[in-house]
Every structure is written in structure tokens, then in C-alpha cells.
Design a protein around this motif. Structure first.
Motif, short mmCIF file in Angstrom:
data_model
loop_
_atom_site.label_atom_id
_atom_site.label_comp_id
_atom_site.label_asym_id
_atom_site.label_seq_id
_atom_site.Cartn_x
_atom_site.Cartn_y
_atom_site.Cartn_z
N LEU A 26 0.83 -1.20 0.00
CA LEU A 26 0.00 0.00 0.00
C LEU A 26 0.87 1.25 0.00
O LEU A 26 1.95 1.27 0.59
N CYS A 27 0.38 2.31 -0.64
CA CYS A 27 1.09 3.58 -0.65
C CYS A 27 1.01 4.20 0.75
O CYS A 27 -0.08 4.34 1.31
N SER A 28 2.17 4.54 1.31
CA SER A 28 2.19 5.04 2.70
C SER A 28 1.51 6.41 2.81
O SER A 28 1.08 6.80 3.88
N GLU A 29 1.41 7.12 1.70
CA GLU A 29 0.85 8.48 1.76
C GLU A 29 -0.67 8.49 1.77
O GLU A 29 -1.28 9.38 2.34
N CYS A 30 -1.29 7.53 1.10
CA CYS A 30 -2.75 7.66 0.94
C CYS A 30 -3.53 6.46 1.47
O CYS A 30 -4.75 6.41 1.34
N LYS A 31 -2.86 5.46 2.08
CA LYS A 31 -3.63 4.30 2.54
C LYS A 31 -4.60 4.71 3.64
O LYS A 31 -4.33 5.63 4.42
N GLU A 34 -5.25 13.71 -6.95
CA GLU A 34 -4.82 12.33 -6.72
C GLU A 34 -3.48 12.33 -5.99
O GLU A 34 -2.72 13.29 -6.05
N CYS A 35 -3.21 11.25 -5.28
CA CYS A 35 -2.01 11.16 -4.45
C CYS A 35 -0.76 11.35 -5.32
O CYS A 35 -0.61 10.72 -6.35
N GLU A 36 0.11 12.23 -4.87
CA GLU A 36 1.28 12.55 -5.67
C GLU A 36 2.27 11.39 -5.70
O GLU A 36 2.95 11.15 -6.68
N LYS A 37 2.34 10.67 -4.59
CA LYS A 37 3.34 9.61 -4.51
C LYS A 37 3.02 8.44 -5.45
O LYS A 37 3.87 7.98 -6.19
N CYS A 38 1.77 7.98 -5.42
CA CYS A 38 1.45 6.76 -6.18
C CYS A 38 0.65 7.05 -7.44
O CYS A 38 0.29 6.13 -8.17
N GLY A 39 0.33 8.33 -7.69
CA GLY A 39 -0.45 8.67 -8.88
C GLY A 39 -1.86 8.12 -8.83
O GLY A 39 -2.48 7.88 -9.86
ZN LIG Z 1 -0.72 7.19 -2.70
#
Ligand SMILES: [Zn+2]
Length: 433
Positions: free
Chosen positions: A316-321, A358-363
Motif C-alpha cells: 500500500l502507498c504510505s501516503e494515501c492508505k 490524486e495522491c502525488e506519490k502513487c499517482g
Molecule cells: Zn498514494
């Protein structure tokens, strides 16, 4: 916009952001051949910038590979991120052809040859990091399919803990590599098998044990091991003798692919600890294949020390989970500790036309990178008997459960409990194909 990957949101905005990205540099073919760009001026003009755009775009999205497939008047681009396919848009026939031929030229392949499979590679640099681009062209009915595999030369997955292995299994594995016998590392093809195999080698305490290698390290730096000099045509049997004579503890062998090699390894199981990777979809199939190759169950029972099997899962993306509180009943059903405070999932897709960023880290994918799940078969007394009883896959699995071995599914649930992946992702990877 050819490469509008993830729904295209944000990609249709003014393009100034893209201009900040320094495009990929191609540094020459892996095979060391001279690439004559001058003699191919027209192709360079038509293809070089387009090829750079395509690869740069894919690298910006952390893609592991790109595929260009001719389909009628157009070619379809697919970009794979963490093993998952995402649409990469369409290319006109001329455009696709120019990119394909350009990448073939840059990897030292024959651009006039379109009827046979060709494999090459390009050294590349992007964002101050070195990459290797594996290039494969495959003739298909409608022209040529091109596969580009993007390998980050400094990928971080190097030790079992980088790979996501829990401490108890790491210690057990270390134990298995201490005494003479055969240890196999298995996984499906293209599942990062070699990566986890060399992770296992790195897990061995090189201060105490002497490790010799006779396999291709594929460019990895393995300072804790010694590459053994072999005469041309030297048999595995002789290499084992030489390594044992030099008092090596562990011999890292070539991938196990044939009956002959399997027989030699098992016949010499008392001489040295031998490690090899083997392509197999799960632990039970690996053991069955080994039994078939060796043809002597008692010898397998005596010489095999363990089989480690691995499978990749997205993290999972740590920024948006998103965290949610699971019910105790639900945790019980999954076999997770009832005091697991939170589980996590990827955020829902934004509604059509929503202004949500949308989340920058995972797009907006919800996942970022992958980790591995592991299952370790050890040779208990019960397993020795099972091996000698002409078992099928079910009998092997039943014995594994009896021995309370951690299965891939259980190891996956550990990752869920740790908040590193989601139940939805586990369901996806264990869905029967
Ligand atoms: Zn994300």
C-alpha cells in the motif's frame, strides 16, 4: 497525449511540469557494439525523441516494463507498474515502428531483421540513476511486438529483511544453510525469484561460513562470496569436490533445471551445503518435480533440507492508505490477532469529475512498490515419511499444515496485519489463474 496513463487527470494541464524532467539518456548497447546513428539519420530523426519520451514517461511512473503491440492501424502501449498492466495509450503505425526500430538500433540489434526474435539491452541513466533496459522484439502477425524491461541497477531489495521476510523465518533459513544438504529457493517465473535467491545467500553469516558461487550473479555485487574458478566443461560433481576440498561451507549453484543436476546435488548432499533456485509455482510442485528428477525418494528425504517459496504482493502507498477498524470476529476468521488495531486499504477512486487531487506519490494507484511473501518447507520426520510415500500435492500440503509451517497465505496476512498490504491485494494475488 499519448502517454496519459492513470486516467489522464492532471496530465492534460499545461505541460510546463513535464519540461522540468530531464529525459532518459541512452548510454550505449549492453553488448558493447558501436551504434551508428549517422548512418541511420532518418530513423534517428523519426524515432529518438519519441523513444525517449516513451521511456521517460514510463520511468517517471516507476514502470517495470513497457509493451508495444501492433493492433491493426495502430499500436497499443501497455505500461506495467509493480507487475500490474496500465493502458499507455495508442501510437500510429509509423510512430510505433520508429520507436521500435530506434530502440532496437540503440541496443545493438539488427534493425533490418524483423522475422526472428531478438534480445538486447541498453545502458541508460535517468534522474541520476543508472538503469539497464532489456529490449526484446518479437515478430507477430501484424508486425513486431516490442518489450522493454526497465531494471534499476541499484534496486534496494537485497537482504531478506528488505524483501519483507519476518525475523523467525530468517533465523530458520540461516540455520538450514549451516550444515551439508540441499536448500532450494522457488517461485513462479518473473516473480523476482533471483532477487530473493540472492537475498537468501546474503542472509548467510559470511563471517562464520565460507561461501563459493558457481552461478551467474547477473551483475550483483556479492562481496561476501567467492566466485569459484571452473575449467571449461567442468561438471557440478567436480566443482562440489573442489569446493569441499577448500573447506567451503556453502556452494551457490546454477538454477536447478535438469534431472542430471538434481541427481548430482542429492548424491553429494553430505559434502557441502548447496543452494539453488528453481522455477516452480508453489512448494508442493517444487518437491514433486525434485522427486521425479531424482527418482529416489529416500535420497531426497535424506538430502533435502528445505524449500523456500516466494510470491510478490504490492504494498500500500504510505501516503494515501486508509485505516479502518476491523471487527474482532472478522480478525478471528482471518486468523489474525484479535487485538490488531487497524487494517488498511487503498482509497476509493475519486468520483467522476471530482476536483479531488490524486495522491502525488502513487499517482492514485493506492499501491507503491512490492514486497514478498514467503513459505518455508522444512524436512521434519513426518515430511521425510511423506516424501517416501509417493505423495501428491495434497499430501505434501497436509503434512506442511501438520508441521505448522507458515504458508504463503499466512505470511500475506502478516503483511496485512502490519498494514503493509491490503486484504483486497491478497485476494488478487491468490485468485486462481
Ligand atoms: Zn498514494
Amino acid at each position: 497525449m499519448v502517454f496519459g496513463l492513470f486516467g489522464g487527470k492532471g496530465r492534460n494541464e499545461p505541460e510546463e511540469e513535464e519540461d522540468d524532467v530531464e529525459p532518459v539518456s541512452f548510454l550505449g548497447p549492453l553488448n558493447g557494439q558501436e551504434v551508428n546513428l549517422k548512418a541511420n539519420g532518418r530513423l534517428v530523426e523519426a524515432g529518438l525523441l519519441r523513444a525517449k519520451d516513451l521511456i521517460t514517461d514510463a520511468m517517471e511512473r516507476r514502470a517495470d516494463s513497457v509493451r508495444i503491440d501492433p493492433k491493426g492501424a495502430q499500436s497499443v502501449v501497455t505500461i506495467f507498474v509493480d507487475g500490474m498492466p496500465y493502458p499507455g495509450g495508442k501510437l500510429g503505425k509509423t510512430e510505433a515502428n520508429a520507436i521500435t526500430q530506434m530502440l532496437k538500433l540503440l541496443s545493438g540489434l539488427d534493425i533490418k531483421e524483423r522475422k526472428t526474435v531478438q534480445v538486447g539491452g541498453i545502458k541508460a541513466e535517468f534522474d541520476e540513476k543508472k538503469y539497464t533496459l532489456g529490449i526484446k522484439s518479437i515478430p507477430v502477425a501484424e508486425g513486431e511486438r516490442l518489450l522493454v524491461r526497465i531494471n534499476d541497477n541499484k534496486a534496494k531489495l537485497e537482504t531478506p529483511s528488505d524483501l519483507g521476510m519476518g525475523e523467525p523465518m530468517r533465523l530458520k533459513l540461516r540455520e538450514l544453510c549451516q550444515d551439508p544438504g540441499v536448500v532450494l529457493v522457488c517461485g513462479p517465473p518473473n516473480s523476482g525469484l533471483s532477487t530473493s535467491f540472492f537475498g537468501v545467500v546474503r542472509n548467510i553469516d559470511a563471517y562464520i561460513y565460507t561461501i563459493y558461487t558457481i552461478c551467474d550473479l547477473e551483475g550483483r555485487s556479492m562481496i561476501q562470496t567467492t566466485a569459484m574458478d571452473r575449467e571449461p566443461g567442468e561438471t557440478l560433481d567436480l566443482s562440489i569436490t573442489k569446493a569441499a576440498r577448500r573447506e567451503a561451507n556453502v556452494l551457490v549453484c546454477e538454477p536447478l533445471k535438469t534431472s542430471e543436476v538434481a541427481k548430482t546435488m542429492l548424491a553429494r548432499h553430505e559434502s557441502i551445503n548447496m543452494l539453488a533456485e528453481m522455477s516452480a509455482k508453489d512448494t508442493a510442485s517444487a518437491l514433486l518435480q525434485l522427486l521425479e528428477w531424482v527418482g529416489d525418494p529416500a535420497l531426497v528425504a535424506a538430502g533435502l533440507k528445505g524449500i523456500l517459496t516466494q510470491k510478490l504482493v504490492r504494498t500500500l502507498c504510505s501516503e494515501c492508505k486508509l485505516a479502518y477498524k476491523p471487527k474482532a470476529e472478522f480478525l478471528k476468521k482471518l486468523g489474525l490477532p484479535v487485538d490488531t488495531p487497524m487494517l488498511y486499504r487503498k482509497p476509493p477512486e475519486p468520483a467522476e469529475g471530482s476536483q479531488e487531487e490524486e495522491c502525488e506519490k502513487c499517482g492514485g494507484m493506492g499501491y507503491y512498490g512490492r514486497t514478498m511473501m514467503f513459505e518455508l518447507l522444512e524436512i521434519s520426520e513426518g515430511m521425510k515419511q511423506t516424501i517416501q510415500s509417493k505423495p501428491d500435492a495434497n499430501a505434501i500440503r497436509a503434512q506442511m499444515r501438520k508441521d505448522k509451517m507458515v504458508t504463503l497465505q499466512q505470511d500475506g496476512l502478516r503483511l496485512v496485519a502490519e498494514g503493509r498490504t491490503s486484504l483486497e491485494e491478497l485476494q488478487r494475488v491468490f485468485k486462481p489463474a
